[in-house]
Write a protein that holds these residues in place. Structure first.
Motif, PDB file in Angstrom:
ATOM      1  N   ALA A   1       0.665  -1.158  -0.068  1.00 53.70           N
ATOM      2  CA  ALA A   1       0.043   0.124  -0.031  1.00 53.70           C
ATOM      3  C   ALA A   1       0.701   1.195  -0.025  1.00 53.70           C
ATOM      4  N   THR A   2       1.887   1.060   0.724  1.00 52.99           N
ATOM      5  CA  THR A   2       2.882   2.242   0.679  1.00 52.99           C
ATOM      6  C   THR A   2       3.745   2.346  -0.500  1.00 52.99           C
ATOM      7  N   ALA A   3       4.048   1.327  -0.973  1.00 53.03           N
ATOM      8  CA  ALA A   3       4.582   1.433  -2.656  1.00 53.03           C
ATOM      9  C   ALA A   3       3.779   2.110  -3.453  1.00 53.03           C
ATOM     10  N   ALA A   4       2.419   2.061  -3.655  1.00 52.38           N
ATOM     11  CA  ALA A   4       1.442   2.280  -4.518  1.00 52.38           C
ATOM     12  C   ALA A   4       1.572   3.851  -4.677  1.00 52.38           C
ATOM     13  N   ALA A   5       2.094   4.671  -3.667  1.00 48.83           N
ATOM     14  CA  ALA A   5       2.021   6.092  -3.858  1.00 48.83           C
ATOM     15  C   ALA A   5       3.213   6.534  -4.930  1.00 48.83           C
ATOM     16  N   SER A   6       4.334   5.560  -5.149  1.00 48.50           N
ATOM     17  CA  SER A   6       5.193   5.956  -5.896  1.00 48.50           C
ATOM     18  C   SER A   6       4.968   5.059  -7.354  1.00 48.50           C
ATOM     19  N   CYS A   7       4.338   4.026  -7.191  1.00 49.42           N
ATOM     20  CA  CYS A   7       4.159   2.956  -8.378  1.00 49.42           C
ATOM     21  C   CYS A   7       2.686   2.759  -8.525  1.00 49.42           C
ATOM     22  N   PRO A   8       1.710   3.468  -8.995  1.00 51.35           N
ATOM     23  CA  PRO A   8       0.309   3.103  -8.930  1.00 51.35           C
ATOM     24  C   PRO A   8      -0.209   2.046  -9.362  1.00 51.35           C
ATOM     25  N   SER A   9       0.562   1.111 -10.182  1.00 51.02           N
ATOM     26  CA  SER A   9       0.193  -0.250 -10.768  1.00 51.02           C
ATOM     27  C   SER A   9       0.161  -1.288  -9.935  1.00 51.02           C
ATOM     28  N   ILE A  10       0.786  -1.019  -8.746  1.00 52.75           N
ATOM     29  CA  ILE A  10       0.562  -2.063  -7.743  1.00 52.75           C
ATOM     30  C   ILE A  10      -0.744  -2.311  -7.059  1.00 52.75           C
ATOM     31  N   THR A  11      -1.580  -1.235  -7.115  1.00 54.43           N
ATOM     32  CA  THR A  11      -3.021  -1.246  -6.889  1.00 54.43           C
ATOM     33  C   THR A  11      -3.839  -2.079  -7.504  1.00 54.43           C
ATOM     34  N   SER A  12      -3.317  -2.421  -8.644  1.00 55.80           N
ATOM     35  CA  SER A  12      -4.437  -3.355  -9.361  1.00 55.80           C
ATOM     36  C   SER A  12      -3.904  -4.859  -9.044  1.00 55.80           C
ATOM     37  N   LYS A  13      -2.996  -5.163  -8.013  1.00 53.09           N
ATOM     38  CA  LYS A  13      -2.583  -6.528  -7.883  1.00 53.09           C
ATOM     39  C   LYS A  13      -2.619  -6.816  -6.481  1.00 53.09           C
ATOM     40  N   HIS A  14      -3.182  -8.000  -6.210  1.00 57.47           N
ATOM     41  CA  HIS A  14      -3.367  -8.357  -4.554  1.00 57.47           C
ATOM     42  C   HIS A  14      -2.064  -8.943  -4.318  1.00 57.47           C
ATOM     43  N   VAL A  15      -1.222  -8.257  -3.702  1.00 58.53           N
ATOM     44  CA  VAL A  15       0.183  -8.533  -3.432  1.00 58.53           C
ATOM     45  C   VAL A  15       0.388  -9.243  -1.934  1.00 58.53           C
ATOM     46  N   THR A  16       0.859 -10.416  -2.153  1.00 55.53           N
ATOM     47  CA  THR A  16       0.960 -11.685  -0.862  1.00 55.53           C
ATOM     48  C   THR A  16       2.153 -11.966  -0.914  1.00 55.53           C
ATOM     49  N   PRO A  17       2.525 -12.496   0.104  1.00 58.48           N
ATOM     50  CA  PRO A  17       4.174 -13.372   0.095  1.00 58.48           C
ATOM     51  C   PRO A  17       4.126 -14.211  -1.186  1.00 58.48           C
ATOM     52  N   HIS A  18       3.078 -15.066  -1.622  1.00 60.16           N
ATOM     53  CA  HIS A  18       3.110 -15.855  -2.592  1.00 60.16           C
ATOM     54  C   HIS A  18       3.524 -15.188  -3.907  1.00 60.16           C
ATOM     55  N   THR A  19       2.989 -13.908  -4.123  1.00 65.89           N
ATOM     56  CA  THR A  19       3.303 -13.038  -5.174  1.00 65.89           C
ATOM     57  C   THR A  19       4.709 -12.791  -5.292  1.00 65.89           C
ATOM     58  N   LEU A  20       5.398 -12.537  -4.212  1.00 67.74           N
ATOM     59  CA  LEU A  20       6.752 -12.353  -4.272  1.00 67.74           C
ATOM     60  C   LEU A  20       7.546 -13.629  -4.792  1.00 67.74           C
ATOM     61  N   ARG A  21       7.123 -14.880  -4.364  1.00 62.92           N
ATOM     62  CA  ARG A  21       7.640 -16.122  -4.885  1.00 62.92           C
ATOM     63  C   ARG A  21       7.503 -16.129  -6.297  1.00 62.92           C
ATOM     64  N   HIS A  22       6.295 -15.742  -6.750  1.00 65.04           N
ATOM     65  CA  HIS A  22       6.100 -15.711  -8.235  1.00 65.04           C
ATOM     66  C   HIS A  22       6.950 -14.623  -9.045  1.00 65.04           C
ATOM     67  N   THR A  23       7.242 -13.517  -8.459  1.00 65.51           N
ATOM     68  CA  THR A  23       8.063 -12.425  -8.815  1.00 65.51           C
ATOM     69  C   THR A  23       9.617 -12.799  -9.083  1.00 65.51           C
ATOM     70  N   ALA A  24       9.954 -13.926  -8.114  1.00 70.55           N
ATOM     71  CA  ALA A  24      11.467 -14.486  -8.235  1.00 70.55           C
ATOM     72  C   ALA A  24      11.434 -15.258  -9.355  1.00 70.55           C
ATOM     73  N   ALA A  25      10.350 -16.255  -9.538  1.00 73.99           N
ATOM     74  CA  ALA A  25      10.358 -17.004 -10.631  1.00 73.99           C
ATOM     75  C   ALA A  25      10.327 -16.464 -11.943  1.00 73.99           C
ATOM     76  N   MET A  26       9.602 -15.495 -12.243  1.00 67.74           N
ATOM     77  CA  MET A  26       9.375 -14.592 -13.498  1.00 67.74           C
ATOM     78  C   MET A  26      10.713 -14.010 -13.686  1.00 67.74           C
ATOM     79  N   ALA A  27      11.472 -13.450 -12.633  1.00 69.13           N
ATOM     80  CA  ALA A  27      12.681 -12.659 -12.804  1.00 69.13           C
ATOM     81  C   ALA A  27      13.709 -13.838 -13.501  1.00 69.13           C
ATOM     82  N   LEU A  28      13.513 -14.867 -12.957  1.00 68.43           N
ATOM     83  CA  LEU A  28      14.415 -16.066 -13.665  1.00 68.43           C
ATOM     84  C   LEU A  28      14.359 -16.290 -14.804  1.00 68.43           C
TER      85      LEU A  28
END
Length: 332
Positions: A242-269
């Motif tokens: 929610a704090t990050a949404a102030a500088s990056c509004p696109s985050i508000t369209s996503k339901h960010v959970t700990p598992h989202t961070l796991r998916h983020t690591a996989a997509m970066a690889l």
């Protein structure tokens, strides 16, 4: 032979079946325990009894079915959670079936309750800009902010599961080079070692002295030095998103959970060109086919594939209305 009571069955199920025979992980035991606890409390309220007086006859297919509806309507559980609860109940009833054959009718009816099919949504993950905004959100002038920043950085880079993050001990983190990594025992009791990038290593080296001196203490503790709960980490991630949404509004369209961070690591690889079989080993997947969900989520892979396919040699057409006079003659 004396027919075992529900209390005796539960004791045998958790100590003998899960503990000694299956050697189930602490996470599995905790998940099954929570399910049975919820079921007993629900049945006790329905039957007007205390949980200790509930019998197996009280936990018939009608009651278990009503419990599943309760999970949907009252607790608002997802289909995945509902199916996991039902799997725990099925496991208990399969254990009980040969021990009390006279209850086979009741047990079989519960075992016949099917898992619910559900749609599989495309995985949600953070872009590089969203990731940077999330990592910048914690206030690193405070102890909590430095802890949260270290946790988020580790989660985004390693792709550890939530239970692996909260269970990570100081002795599990190797911060010497070469060989900087975190060592975990994940789902299916799989042990794996996940290497750390220079950036993550720098963050952990700065944070670990504040985590506490005990080698078996958690890397990401509470202020009292205990391990964080899953709920606490979920709230932490949501707060900083929610704090990050102030500088990056696109985050508000996503339901960010700990598992989202796991998916983020996989997509970066995946974006870096790492093979899916290596990503499966990195994440500790039981099967490499599980990792295919990231192929579906990456539009750039599909776009590159499309670019290799020759297009059909057609030209776009445009609607031309018929001439009024010809149209009149054709209708004669």
């Amino acid at each position: 032979m004396t027919t075992p009571t529900l209390a005796m069955l539960l004791q045998g199920f958790f100590t003998e079946r899960l503990g000694r025979q299956l050697h189930a992980s602490a996470q599995t035991v905790a998940a099954y325990r929570d399910t049975i606890k919820l079921l007993l409390i629900f049945a006790a309220e329905k039957k007007g009894k205390t949980p200790s007086r509930i019998t197996l006859d009280d936990l018939d297919a009608v009651t278990v079915g009503a419990f599943l509806v309760h999970l949907d309507t009252e607790r608002h559980n997802s289909t995945t959670t509902r199916n996991a609860r039902l799997a725990a109940i099925h496991s208990l009833y399969r254990y009980a079936l040969p021990l009390i054959p006279e209850q086979a009718n009741t047990l079989s009816q519960v075992l016949a309750i099917p898992q619910r099919r559900h749609d599989r949504a495309t995985v949600s993950y953070l872009t590089s800009a969203e990731t940077e905004a999330l990592l910048a959100a914690p206030d690193r002038s405070t102890w909590y902010g430095r802890r949260d920043h270290a946790l988020l950085t580790t989660a985004v880079q390693t792709g550890l599961r939530l239970s692996e993050l909260t269970g990570l001990a100081v002795q599990d983190a190797t911060t010497t080079t070469p060989g900087a990594a975190v060592h975990t025992t994940g789902k299916g009791r799989k042990q794996r070692t996940t290497p750390l990038t220079r950036q993550t290593l720098a963050v952990l080296r700065a944070w670990l002295p504040e985590a506490g001196p005990a080698p078996d203490g958690p890397v990401f503790p509470t202020r009292r030095g205990t391990r964080m709960s899953a709920d606490a980490v979920q709230r932490l991630v949501a707060k900083h998103a929610a704090t990050a949404a102030a500088s990056c509004p696109s985050i508000t369209s996503k339901h960010v959970t700990p598992h989202t961070l796991r998916h983020t690591a996989a997509m970066a690889l995946l974006a870096a060109g790492v093979d899916t079989s290596v990503i499966a080993l990195w994440l500790g997947h039981q099967s490499a086919t599980t990792t295919h969900i990231y192929l579906h989520a990456d539009m750039s892979i599909k776009e590159r594939a499309l670019a290799r396919v020759p297009g059909a040699r057609t030209t776009p057409g445009r609607y031309q209305p018929a001439d009024d006079l010809i149209d009149f003659l054709e209708r004669l």
